[in-house]
Design a protein around this motif. Structure first.
Motif, PDB file in Angstrom:
ATOM      1  N   THR A   1       4.395  -4.040  -6.554  1.00 23.39           N
ATOM      2  CA  THR A   1       4.703  -2.614  -6.674  1.00 23.39           C
ATOM      3  C   THR A   1       5.989  -2.279  -5.947  1.00 23.39           C
ATOM      4  OG1 THR A   1       2.326  -2.181  -6.783  1.00 23.39           O
ATOM      5  CG2 THR A   1       3.755  -0.291  -6.442  1.00 23.39           C
ATOM      6  N   VAL A   2       6.220  -2.907  -4.792  1.00 25.06           N
ATOM      7  CA  VAL A   2       7.470  -2.701  -4.047  1.00 25.06           C
ATOM      8  C   VAL A   2       8.648  -3.097  -4.932  1.00 25.06           C
ATOM      9  CG1 VAL A   2       8.830  -3.466  -2.063  1.00 25.06           C
ATOM     10  CG2 VAL A   2       6.398  -3.046  -1.793  1.00 25.06           C
ATOM     11  N   LYS A   3       8.538  -4.241  -5.582  1.00 23.11           N
ATOM     12  CA  LYS A   3       9.621  -4.740  -6.427  1.00 23.11           C
ATOM     13  C   LYS A   3       9.821  -3.882  -7.670  1.00 23.11           C
ATOM     14  CE  LYS A   3       9.293  -9.413  -4.777  1.00 23.11           C
ATOM     15  NZ  LYS A   3       8.932 -10.780  -5.005  1.00 23.11           N
ATOM     16  N   SER A   4       8.733  -3.440  -8.301  1.00 28.17           N
ATOM     17  CA  SER A   4       8.890  -2.639  -9.514  1.00 28.17           C
ATOM     18  C   SER A   4       9.436  -1.248  -9.200  1.00 28.17           C
ATOM     19  CB  SER A   4       7.577  -2.541 -10.300  1.00 28.17           C
ATOM     20  OG  SER A   4       6.614  -1.792  -9.609  1.00 28.17           O
ATOM     21  N   LEU A   5       9.061  -0.658  -8.052  1.00 31.99           N
ATOM     22  CA  LEU A   5       9.639   0.634  -7.671  1.00 31.99           C
ATOM     23  C   LEU A   5      11.149   0.522  -7.521  1.00 31.99           C
ATOM     24  CD1 LEU A   5       7.360   2.353  -5.000  1.00 31.99           C
ATOM     25  CD2 LEU A   5       8.027   3.243  -7.217  1.00 31.99           C
ATOM     26  N   LYS A   6      11.583  -0.556  -6.893  1.00 28.99           N
ATOM     27  CA  LYS A   6      13.019  -0.740  -6.682  1.00 28.99           C
ATOM     28  C   LYS A   6      13.740  -1.047  -7.997  1.00 28.99           C
ATOM     29  CE  LYS A   6      16.403  -2.934  -3.765  1.00 28.99           C
ATOM     30  NZ  LYS A   6      16.683  -3.810  -2.653  1.00 28.99           N
TER      31      LYS A   6
ATOM     32  N   THR B   1       0.840  -1.201   0.000  1.00 33.42           N
ATOM     33  CA  THR B   1       0.000   0.000   0.000  1.00 33.42           C
ATOM     34  C   THR B   1       0.872   1.247   0.000  1.00 33.42           C
ATOM     35  OG1 THR B   1      -1.709  -1.204   1.205  1.00 33.42           O
ATOM     36  CG2 THR B   1      -1.851   1.197   1.221  1.00 33.42           C
ATOM     37  N   ALA B   2       1.936   1.230   0.790  1.00 30.24           N
ATOM     38  CA  ALA B   2       2.874   2.358   0.818  1.00 30.24           C
ATOM     39  C   ALA B   2       3.535   2.538  -0.543  1.00 30.24           C
ATOM     40  CB  ALA B   2       3.931   2.134   1.901  1.00 30.24           C
ATOM     41  N   ALA B   3       3.888   1.443  -1.193  1.00 27.88           N
ATOM     42  CA  ALA B   3       4.508   1.514  -2.519  1.00 27.88           C
ATOM     43  C   ALA B   3       3.530   2.056  -3.556  1.00 27.88           C
ATOM     44  CB  ALA B   3       5.014   0.140  -2.940  1.00 27.88           C
ATOM     45  N   ASP B   4       2.266   1.655  -3.467  1.00 31.97           N
ATOM     46  CA  ASP B   4       1.251   2.192  -4.374  1.00 31.97           C
ATOM     47  C   ASP B   4       1.135   3.701  -4.212  1.00 31.97           C
ATOM     48  OD1 ASP B   4       0.542  -0.228  -5.575  1.00 31.97           O
ATOM     49  OD2 ASP B   4      -1.054  -0.623  -4.117  1.00 31.97           O
ATOM     50  N   TYR B   5       1.120   4.174  -2.965  1.00 30.84           N
ATOM     51  CA  TYR B   5       1.031   5.606  -2.700  1.00 30.84           C
ATOM     52  C   TYR B   5       2.268   6.341  -3.224  1.00 30.84           C
ATOM     53  CZ  TYR B   5       0.604  10.036  -0.270  1.00 30.84           C
ATOM     54  OH  TYR B   5       0.532  11.372   0.018  1.00 30.84           O
ATOM     55  N   LEU B   6       3.444   5.799  -2.960  1.00 29.96           N
ATOM     56  CA  LEU B   6       4.679   6.420  -3.444  1.00 29.96           C
ATOM     57  C   LEU B   6       4.693   6.522  -4.968  1.00 29.96           C
ATOM     58  CD1 LEU B   6       7.658   5.047  -1.338  1.00 29.96           C
ATOM     59  CD2 LEU B   6       6.867   7.392  -1.510  1.00 29.96           C
ATOM     60  N   ARG B   7       4.302   5.445  -5.633  1.00 21.28           N
ATOM     61  CA  ARG B   7       4.285   5.448  -7.099  1.00 21.28           C
ATOM     62  C   ARG B   7       3.308   6.496  -7.623  1.00 21.28           C
ATOM     63  NH1 ARG B   7       2.667   0.193 -10.414  1.00 21.28           N
ATOM     64  NH2 ARG B   7       0.669   0.775  -9.528  1.00 21.28           N
TER      65      ARG B   7
ATOM     66  N   LEU C   1      12.721  -0.570 -11.273  1.00 21.35           N
ATOM     67  CA  LEU C   1      12.598   0.409 -12.357  1.00 21.35           C
ATOM     68  C   LEU C   1      13.028   1.825 -11.974  1.00 21.35           C
ATOM     69  CD1 LEU C   1       9.126  -0.672 -13.777  1.00 21.35           C
ATOM     70  CD2 LEU C   1      11.391  -1.259 -14.660  1.00 21.35           C
ATOM     71  N   HIS C   2      12.841   2.183 -10.689  1.00 19.25           N
ATOM     72  CA  HIS C   2      13.090   3.570 -10.287  1.00 19.25           C
ATOM     73  C   HIS C   2      14.107   3.713  -9.167  1.00 19.25           C
ATOM     74  CE1 HIS C   2       9.681   4.582 -12.787  1.00 19.25           C
ATOM     75  NE2 HIS C   2       8.950   3.694 -12.138  1.00 19.25           N
ATOM     76  N   SER C   3      14.671   2.617  -8.694  1.00 25.26           N
ATOM     77  CA  SER C   3      15.656   2.617  -7.604  1.00 25.26           C
ATOM     78  C   SER C   3      15.124   3.262  -6.333  1.00 25.26           C
ATOM     79  CB  SER C   3      16.947   3.321  -8.040  1.00 25.26           C
ATOM     80  OG  SER C   3      17.514   2.648  -9.142  1.00 25.26           O
ATOM     81  N   VAL C   4      13.824   3.101  -6.076  1.00 26.59           N
ATOM     82  CA  VAL C   4      13.202   3.630  -4.856  1.00 26.59           C
ATOM     83  C   VAL C   4      12.965   2.456  -3.913  1.00 26.59           C
ATOM     84  CG1 VAL C   4      11.155   4.733  -3.904  1.00 26.59           C
ATOM     85  CG2 VAL C   4      12.113   5.550  -6.057  1.00 26.59           C
ATOM     86  N   GLN C   5      13.499   2.571  -2.692  1.00 28.67           N
ATOM     87  CA  GLN C   5      13.375   1.492  -1.717  1.00 28.67           C
ATOM     88  C   GLN C   5      12.714   2.020  -0.453  1.00 28.67           C
ATOM     89  OE1 GLN C   5      17.070  -0.340  -0.654  1.00 28.67           O
ATOM     90  NE2 GLN C   5      16.115  -1.792   0.730  1.00 28.67           N
ATOM     91  N   ILE C   6      11.621   1.389  -0.047  1.00 24.74           N
ATOM     92  CA  ILE C   6      10.930   1.780   1.178  1.00 24.74           C
ATOM     93  C   ILE C   6      11.694   1.221   2.367  1.00 24.74           C
ATOM     94  CG2 ILE C   6       8.796   1.582   2.520  1.00 24.74           C
ATOM     95  CD1 ILE C   6       7.317   1.369  -0.158  1.00 24.74           C
ATOM     96  N   ILE C   7      11.974   2.092   3.334  1.00 19.91           N
ATOM     97  CA  ILE C   7      12.704   1.691   4.536  1.00 19.91           C
ATOM     98  C   ILE C   7      11.726   1.332   5.658  1.00 19.91           C
ATOM     99  CG2 ILE C   7      14.312   2.454   6.321  1.00 19.91           C
ATOM    100  CD1 ILE C   7      15.489   4.342   4.196  1.00 19.91           C
ATOM    101  N   SER C   8      10.733   2.223   5.889  1.00 13.80           N
ATOM    102  CA  SER C   8       9.800   1.967   6.983  1.00 13.80           C
ATOM    103  C   SER C   8       8.513   2.746   6.812  1.00 13.80           C
ATOM    104  CB  SER C   8      10.443   2.346   8.325  1.00 13.80           C
ATOM    105  OG  SER C   8      10.655   3.750   8.372  1.00 13.80           O
ATOM    106  N   VAL C   9       7.506   2.302   7.550  1.00 12.49           N
ATOM    107  CA  VAL C   9       6.232   3.012   7.660  1.00 12.49           C
ATOM    108  C   VAL C   9       5.957   3.140   9.146  1.00 12.49           C
ATOM    109  CG1 VAL C   9       3.773   2.974   7.140  1.00 12.49           C
ATOM    110  CG2 VAL C   9       5.395   2.003   5.499  1.00 12.49           C
ATOM    111  N   THR C  10       5.934   4.382   9.648  1.00 11.89           N
ATOM    112  CA  THR C  10       5.735   4.610  11.083  1.00 11.89           C
ATOM    113  C   THR C  10       4.646   5.651  11.295  1.00 11.89           C
ATOM    114  OG1 THR C  10       7.484   6.289  11.054  1.00 11.89           O
ATOM    115  CG2 THR C  10       8.115   4.059  11.716  1.00 11.89           C
ATOM    116  N   GLU C  11       4.006   5.577  12.443  1.00  6.68           N
ATOM    117  CA  GLU C  11       2.961   6.544  12.785  1.00  6.68           C
ATOM    118  C   GLU C  11       3.606   7.858  13.222  1.00  6.68           C
ATOM    119  OE1 GLU C  11      -1.122   6.780  15.436  1.00  6.68           O
ATOM    120  OE2 GLU C  11       0.234   5.103  15.704  1.00  6.68           O
ATOM    121  N   THR C  12       2.989   8.974  12.811  1.00  3.47           N
ATOM    122  CA  THR C  12       3.528  10.270  13.235  1.00  3.47           C
ATOM    123  C   THR C  12       3.303  10.426  14.722  1.00  3.47           C
ATOM    124  OG1 THR C  12       1.451  11.374  12.676  1.00  3.47           O
ATOM    125  CG2 THR C  12       3.170  11.429  11.017  1.00  3.47           C
ATOM    126  N   PRO C  13       4.268  11.036  15.387  1.00  6.28           N
ATOM    127  CA  PRO C  13       4.127  11.198  16.855  1.00  6.28           C
ATOM    128  C   PRO C  13       3.046  12.184  17.227  1.00  6.28           C
ATOM    129  CG  PRO C  13       6.285  11.980  16.079  1.00  6.28           C
ATOM    130  CD  PRO C  13       5.507  11.508  14.914  1.00  6.28           C
TER     131      PRO C  13
END
Length: 78
Positions: free
Chosen positions: A59-64, A30-36, A66-78
């Motif tokens: 989508t995670v794999k294709s972002l990495k 879901t995060a990768a879909d949003y980033l794309r 095709l576009h060299s974008v790698q998701i590190i983490s998804v965290t809640e805002t404080p």
């Protein structure tokens, strides 16, 4: 609605962050879909993902790959 921070490495290897609104913590796909959608809106509309349905987190794999974008983490805002 809760706000989440998606932390990722962009195509230049620079650490970046984007906020994402969702009631529940988004998974990596879901995060990768949003980033794309945000980073590559034209590509998002073309649906060039031939891995859909054949590989986990396509989508995670294709972002990495095709576009060299790698998701590190998804965290809640404080």
């Amino acid at each position: 609605m809760k706000q989440w921070i998606i932390t990722y490495l962009d195509k230049d290897g620079v650490r970046q962050s984007l906020e994402f609104g969702s009631e529940q913590r988004p998974d990596m796909e879901t995060a990768a879909d949003y980033l794309r959608e945000v980073l590559y809106p034209v590509v998002d509309k073309l649906d060039l993902n031939d891995l859909d349905g054949r590989a986990p987190e396509p989508t995670v794999k294709s972002l990495k790959a095709l576009h060299s974008v790698q998701i590190i983490s998804v965290t809640e805002t404080p």
